[in-house]
Design an enzyme around this catalytic site. Structure first.
Site, PDB file in Angstrom:
ATOM      1  N   LYS A 106     -14.270  -6.666 -46.963  1.00  0.00           N
ATOM      2  CA  LYS A 106     -12.854  -6.441 -46.668  1.00  0.00           C
ATOM      3  C   LYS A 106     -12.088  -6.666 -47.966  1.00  0.00           C
ATOM      4  CE  LYS A 106      -8.815  -8.298 -44.356  1.00  0.00           C
ATOM      5  NZ  LYS A 106      -8.244  -9.461 -43.619  1.00  0.00           N
ATOM      6  N   GLY A 167      -0.059 -13.874 -41.086  1.00  0.00           N
ATOM      7  CA  GLY A 167       0.265 -15.180 -40.527  1.00  0.00           C
ATOM      8  C   GLY A 167       1.635 -15.293 -39.899  1.00  0.00           C
ATOM      9  N   ALA A 193      -3.442  -8.327 -39.518  1.00  0.00           N
ATOM     10  CA  ALA A 193      -2.325  -9.196 -39.912  1.00  0.00           C
ATOM     11  C   ALA A 193      -1.121  -9.045 -38.994  1.00  0.00           C
ATOM     12  CB  ALA A 193      -1.899  -8.966 -41.358  1.00  0.00           C
ATOM     13  N   GLY A 194      -0.523 -10.187 -38.679  1.00  0.00           N
ATOM     14  CA  GLY A 194       0.727 -10.218 -37.938  1.00  0.00           C
ATOM     15  C   GLY A 194       0.608 -10.385 -36.441  1.00  0.00           C
ATOM     16  N   ASN A 215      -6.698 -13.687 -36.996  1.00  0.00           N
ATOM     17  CA  ASN A 215      -7.188 -15.014 -37.333  1.00  0.00           C
ATOM     18  C   ASN A 215      -6.199 -16.079 -36.885  1.00  0.00           C
ATOM     19  OD1 ASN A 215      -8.768 -16.435 -40.323  1.00  0.00           O
ATOM     20  ND2 ASN A 215      -8.148 -17.442 -38.466  1.00  0.00           N
ATOM     21  N   THR A 216      -5.012 -16.082 -37.505  1.00  0.00           N
ATOM     22  CA  THR A 216      -4.047 -17.152 -37.270  1.00  0.00           C
ATOM     23  C   THR A 216      -3.651 -17.275 -35.808  1.00  0.00           C
ATOM     24  OG1 THR A 216      -3.189 -16.786 -39.501  1.00  0.00           O
ATOM     25  CG2 THR A 216      -1.823 -18.087 -38.016  1.00  0.00           C
TER      26      THR A 216
END
Length: 265
Positions: A106, A167, A193-194, A215-216
């Protein structure tokens, strides 16, 4: 006995990246969890088959990291997080291939430290070099249809446009662009993301994304394992809804019950 396949994970609807078929359309990160044990439990609860990790947390001496040991059996997608130039990203990818024995990478090349926006020029150059070097390249990029098209033309195995800032938990900030990218892309589109909660993942999939990487949203949830389960079902539901086709939006009501035969008609 009838065996019912899990929602959205039918054998005839795999996510295919560089010839590899994956049952799950959720990819999950391994950073930022309260403990490594919770990380491992959450990742498994997500149903994901691909886990991302930073090469900086992997031993190059063959011993592996706790993450690698705890997630035996998963396909790893190392990332180039922290890199700011194509040169650094290529070097990190080479280290990842040595450490993990995978040619999947990635690509993350950050151009702005405050927003963590990707550097488009450096991302394109890193993708070009890594494709030429035999890597399966999945580049993180902004939600620009032209950039995604250029990356696909260079040989990226998938494109990974941002839903919103890394994040941030803001969800899909530009659904019109994302839908256009999904409609035009010749390779899988993975929203990266987001994502903040399950409904964000549903929206991304309903817009036509092939998969979601997050992830977050799981790692920082009050209950990461429960949120991982929620994300699993959200991605599956969004994929099913996309395939089913939503009804058009209307500015006025339309009765769902037949009017013929009503009393007084």
């Amino acid at each position: 006995m009838t065996i019912v396949a899990p929602l959205g994970r039918e054998a005839d609807d795999p996510l295919v990246i560089a010839g590899t078929a994956l049952r799950s359309r959720l990819l999950i990160g391994t950073a930022g969890y309260p403990t490594q044990a919770i990380m491992a439990e959450a990742v498994r609860a997500s149903g994901a088959e691909v886990a991302t990790l930073s090469i900086r947390r992997v031993s190059l001496r063959g011993h592996g990291s706790d993450t690698v040991s705890l997630l035996s059996g998963f396909r790893f997608l190392p990332n180039t997080a922290g890199c700011e130039t194509a040169r650094d990203a290529v070097m990190t990818a080479e280290l990842a291939r040595e450490a993990l024995g995978t040619n999947w990478i990635k690509v993350e090349v950050i151009g702005d430290r405050e927003t963590l926006y990707p550097d488009v020029a450096e991302t394109i150059e890193a993708t070009r070099q890594l494709v030429d070097a035999g890597f399966v390249v999945l580049p993180y990029c902004n939600d620009d249809p032209v950039v995604c098209s250029r990356l696909a033309d260079l040989g990226a195995a998938a494109v990974m446009p941002m839903g919103s800032l890394i994040g941030s938990g803001m969800g899909v900030a530009n659904p019109a662009n994302l839908e256009l990218i999904c409609r035009r892309s010749p390779v899988p589109v993975i929203v990266d993301a987001g994502i903040g909660t399950a409904s964000d993942a549903v929206i991304a999939m309903e817009l036509g994304a092939a998969a979601v990487l997050l992830n977050t949203a799981v790692a920082k949830a009050d209950d990461p394992v429960r949120m991982a389960r929620a994300m699993r079902h959200a991605v599956e539901a969004g994929r099913l809804a996309f395939g089913a086709g939503r009804i058009p939006r209307r500015a006025r009501a339309e009765p769902s019950s037949p009017q013929l035969g009503l009393v007084g008609s």
